[in-house]
Motif scaffolding. Structure first.
Motif, PDB file in Angstrom:
ATOM      1  N   ASN A 162       9.290   7.681   8.831  1.00  0.00           N
ATOM      2  CA  ASN A 162       8.334   8.426   8.024  1.00  0.00           C
ATOM      3  C   ASN A 162       8.208   7.832   6.616  1.00  0.00           C
ATOM      4  O   ASN A 162       7.100   7.717   6.069  1.00  0.00           O
ATOM      5  CB  ASN A 162       8.770   9.892   7.935  1.00  0.00           C
ATOM      6  N   THR A 163       9.336   7.425   6.038  1.00  0.00           N
ATOM      7  CA  THR A 163       9.314   6.810   4.708  1.00  0.00           C
ATOM      8  C   THR A 163       8.553   5.491   4.735  1.00  0.00           C
ATOM      9  O   THR A 163       7.742   5.205   3.835  1.00  0.00           O
ATOM     10  CB  THR A 163      10.756   6.571   4.214  1.00  0.00           C
ATOM     11  N   ARG A 164       8.789   4.692   5.768  1.00  0.00           N
ATOM     12  CA  ARG A 164       8.094   3.408   5.864  1.00  0.00           C
ATOM     13  C   ARG A 164       6.588   3.601   6.042  1.00  0.00           C
ATOM     14  O   ARG A 164       5.785   2.869   5.446  1.00  0.00           O
ATOM     15  CB  ARG A 164       8.657   2.601   7.034  1.00  0.00           C
ATOM     16  N   VAL A 165       6.204   4.576   6.861  1.00  0.00           N
ATOM     17  CA  VAL A 165       4.780   4.857   7.061  1.00  0.00           C
ATOM     18  C   VAL A 165       4.140   5.321   5.755  1.00  0.00           C
ATOM     19  O   VAL A 165       3.011   4.937   5.420  1.00  0.00           O
ATOM     20  CB  VAL A 165       4.589   5.915   8.174  1.00  0.00           C
ATOM     21  N   ALA A 166       4.863   6.154   5.001  1.00  0.00           N
ATOM     22  CA  ALA A 166       4.334   6.639   3.714  1.00  0.00           C
ATOM     23  C   ALA A 166       4.116   5.475   2.751  1.00  0.00           C
ATOM     24  O   ALA A 166       3.064   5.373   2.103  1.00  0.00           O
ATOM     25  CB  ALA A 166       5.289   7.661   3.111  1.00  0.00           C
ATOM     26  N   TYR A 167       5.110   4.573   2.657  1.00  0.00           N
ATOM     27  CA  TYR A 167       4.962   3.415   1.776  1.00  0.00           C
ATOM     28  C   TYR A 167       3.825   2.508   2.234  1.00  0.00           C
ATOM     29  O   TYR A 167       3.073   1.957   1.414  1.00  0.00           O
ATOM     30  CB  TYR A 167       6.270   2.629   1.711  1.00  0.00           C
ATOM     31  N   TRP A 168       3.707   2.337   3.551  1.00  0.00           N
ATOM     32  CA  TRP A 168       2.628   1.510   4.086  1.00  0.00           C
ATOM     33  C   TRP A 168       1.268   2.129   3.767  1.00  0.00           C
ATOM     34  O   TRP A 168       0.326   1.412   3.398  1.00  0.00           O
ATOM     35  CB  TRP A 168       2.797   1.350   5.593  1.00  0.00           C
ATOM     36  N   SER A 169       1.150   3.442   3.880  1.00  0.00           N
ATOM     37  CA  SER A 169      -0.113   4.126   3.567  1.00  0.00           C
ATOM     38  C   SER A 169      -0.457   3.983   2.094  1.00  0.00           C
ATOM     39  O   SER A 169      -1.618   3.759   1.730  1.00  0.00           O
ATOM     40  CB  SER A 169      -0.005   5.603   3.943  1.00  0.00           C
ATOM     41  N   ILE A 170       0.560   4.137   1.228  1.00  0.00           N
ATOM     42  CA  ILE A 170       0.320   3.968  -0.209  1.00  0.00           C
ATOM     43  C   ILE A 170      -0.141   2.542  -0.509  1.00  0.00           C
ATOM     44  O   ILE A 170      -1.069   2.315  -1.292  1.00  0.00           O
ATOM     45  CB  ILE A 170       1.603   4.304  -1.005  1.00  0.00           C
ATOM     46  N   GLY A 171       0.504   1.568   0.145  1.00  0.00           N
ATOM     47  CA  GLY A 171       0.104   0.175  -0.054  1.00  0.00           C
ATOM     48  C   GLY A 171      -1.327  -0.077   0.400  1.00  0.00           C
ATOM     49  O   GLY A 171      -2.099  -0.755  -0.289  1.00  0.00           O
ATOM     50  N   GLU A 172      -1.687   0.467   1.566  1.00  0.00           N
ATOM     51  CA  GLU A 172      -3.060   0.302   2.049  1.00  0.00           C
ATOM     52  C   GLU A 172      -4.062   0.947   1.103  1.00  0.00           C
ATOM     53  O   GLU A 172      -5.147   0.404   0.852  1.00  0.00           O
ATOM     54  CB  GLU A 172      -3.191   0.922   3.442  1.00  0.00           C
ATOM     55  N   THR A 173      -3.716   2.124   0.563  1.00  0.00           N
ATOM     56  CA  THR A 173      -4.607   2.807  -0.381  1.00  0.00           C
ATOM     57  C   THR A 173      -4.818   1.972  -1.635  1.00  0.00           C
ATOM     58  O   THR A 173      -5.947   1.833  -2.123  1.00  0.00           O
ATOM     59  CB  THR A 173      -4.021   4.179  -0.761  1.00  0.00           C
ATOM     60  N   ILE A 174      -3.742   1.402  -2.164  1.00  0.00           N
ATOM     61  CA  ILE A 174      -3.859   0.563  -3.362  1.00  0.00           C
ATOM     62  C   ILE A 174      -4.714  -0.670  -3.087  1.00  0.00           C
ATOM     63  O   ILE A 174      -5.591  -1.037  -3.893  1.00  0.00           O
ATOM     64  CB  ILE A 174      -2.451   0.158  -3.856  1.00  0.00           C
ATOM     65  N   ILE A 175      -4.469  -1.310  -1.937  1.00  0.00           N
ATOM     66  CA  ILE A 175      -5.267  -2.488  -1.578  1.00  0.00           C
ATOM     67  C   ILE A 175      -6.739  -2.120  -1.445  1.00  0.00           C
ATOM     68  O   ILE A 175      -7.630  -2.849  -1.907  1.00  0.00           O
ATOM     69  CB  ILE A 175      -4.736  -3.113  -0.277  1.00  0.00           C
ATOM     70  N   LEU A 176      -7.017  -0.979  -0.800  1.00  0.00           N
ATOM     71  CA  LEU A 176      -8.399  -0.532  -0.627  1.00  0.00           C
ATOM     72  C   LEU A 176      -9.073  -0.282  -1.966  1.00  0.00           C
ATOM     73  O   LEU A 176     -10.236  -0.663  -2.176  1.00  0.00           O
ATOM     74  CB  LEU A 176      -8.419   0.743   0.226  1.00  0.00           C
ATOM     75  N   LEU A 177      -8.357   0.338  -2.901  1.00  0.00           N
ATOM     76  CA  LEU A 177      -8.912   0.589  -4.231  1.00  0.00           C
ATOM     77  C   LEU A 177      -9.189  -0.716  -4.967  1.00  0.00           C
ATOM     78  O   LEU A 177     -10.234  -0.876  -5.613  1.00  0.00           O
ATOM     79  CB  LEU A 177      -7.945   1.462  -5.040  1.00  0.00           C
ATOM     80  N   VAL A 178      -8.237  -1.650  -4.890  1.00  0.00           N
ATOM     81  CA  VAL A 178      -8.424  -2.935  -5.568  1.00  0.00           C
ATOM     82  C   VAL A 178      -9.629  -3.683  -4.996  1.00  0.00           C
ATOM     83  O   VAL A 178     -10.443  -4.233  -5.746  1.00  0.00           O
ATOM     84  CB  VAL A 178      -7.138  -3.785  -5.431  1.00  0.00           C
ATOM     85  N   VAL A 179      -9.751  -3.688  -3.667  1.00  0.00           N
ATOM     86  CA  VAL A 179     -10.885  -4.367  -3.033  1.00  0.00           C
ATOM     87  C   VAL A 179     -12.204  -3.700  -3.415  1.00  0.00           C
ATOM     88  O   VAL A 179     -13.208  -4.371  -3.717  1.00  0.00           O
ATOM     89  CB  VAL A 179     -10.701  -4.390  -1.504  1.00  0.00           C
ATOM     90  N   SER A 180     -12.219  -2.367  -3.417  1.00  0.00           N
ATOM     91  CA  SER A 180     -13.446  -1.643  -3.770  1.00  0.00           C
ATOM     92  C   SER A 180     -13.865  -1.926  -5.205  1.00  0.00           C
ATOM     93  O   SER A 180     -15.044  -2.210  -5.489  1.00  0.00           O
ATOM     94  CB  SER A 180     -13.236  -0.134  -3.574  1.00  0.00           C
ATOM     95  N   ILE A 181     -12.898  -1.838  -6.130  1.00  0.00           N
ATOM     96  CA  ILE A 181     -13.210  -2.120  -7.533  1.00  0.00           C
ATOM     97  C   ILE A 181     -13.652  -3.572  -7.702  1.00  0.00           C
ATOM     98  O   ILE A 181     -14.604  -3.876  -8.446  1.00  0.00           O
ATOM     99  CB  ILE A 181     -11.990  -1.814  -8.420  1.00  0.00           C
ATOM    100  N   GLY A 182     -13.004  -4.487  -6.979  1.00  0.00           N
ATOM    101  CA  GLY A 182     -13.394  -5.890  -7.051  1.00  0.00           C
ATOM    102  C   GLY A 182     -14.807  -6.111  -6.558  1.00  0.00           C
ATOM    103  O   GLY A 182     -15.575  -6.893  -7.146  1.00  0.00           O
TER     104      GLY A 182
END
Length: 203
Positions: A162-182
């Motif tokens: 569960n902890t790994r999935v949470a960290y992976w989801s947070i990472g995907e969210t950050i990547i998605l935000l960076v790509v969108s802003i870019g």
């Protein structure tokens, strides 16, 4: 009725669950009389790859049992001499993960349920029933301990996943935000350059 309430004195046993830090070693000692049958059983409940080093030594340092990076195991032996027996659990090979270890060290065998159980004559029907119930309860206790350990290990694995999935989801969210802003800045830059080019041509 009185016989049903009799509880036999169990053999000496040490049943402990303890935390073993990284780069650490924990030892336990037991005074054992020669000829006594003993059983050591252990299992790693949480931490890393669920493995630990285990070593059992006799009174004069003789190694009776040694296993490296075991998740669980059981070892039975008969004491060859009187003295202090030492068994150690080591997590020295791990640099950053601590472990939770369970062990059960039984010294000797259970005494007979009735003082006259080993007599030449047969047991009465009630005595036989008491012995059967006693043995069944011992099996139930063993199964309960086994399933509690499995439940604790399963819960640890689930929480870790569960902890790994949470960290992976947070990472995907950050990547998605960076790509969108870019993409927004890229499109804005593209249209800004096009407007400047058009104005230059017209003049």
């Amino acid at each position: 009725l009185t016989l049903l309430l009799v509880v036999a004195c169990a053999a000496r046993a040490s049943e402990i669950t303890f935390e073993l830090p990284d780069n650490a070693k924990q030892c336990f000692y037991e005074e054992i009389v020669q000829g006594t049958k003993c059983t050591l059983e252990f299992q790693v409940i949480t931490g890393g790859h669920y493995d630990v080093d285990c070593r059992l030594e006799g009174p004069h340092g003789a190694v009776l049992y040694k296993e490296m990076k075991k998740q669980y195991d059981s070892f039975t032996f008969t004491a060859s001499r009187n003295g202090t027996y030492k068994f150690c659990f080591s997590n020295e090979f791990s640099t950053f993960t601590h472990k939770i270890v369970y062990f059960d060290f039984q010294v000797g065998e259970d005494p007979p349920l009735f003082p006259s159980e080993n007599r030449a004559t047969a047991l009465t029907q009630m005595e036989s029933a008491c012995v059967s119930i006693h043995e069944a309860l011992k099996s139930v206790i063993d199964y309960q301990t086994h399933f509690r350990l499995r439940e604790a290990q399963g819960r640890s694995r689930a929480e870790d996943l569960n902890t790994r999935v949470a960290y992976w989801s947070i990472g995907e969210t950050i990547i998605l935000l960076v790509v969108s802003i870019g993409q927004v800045f890229l499109l804005k830059s593209f249209f800004s350059d096009k407007r400047t080019t058009t104005t230059f041509v017209g003049s």
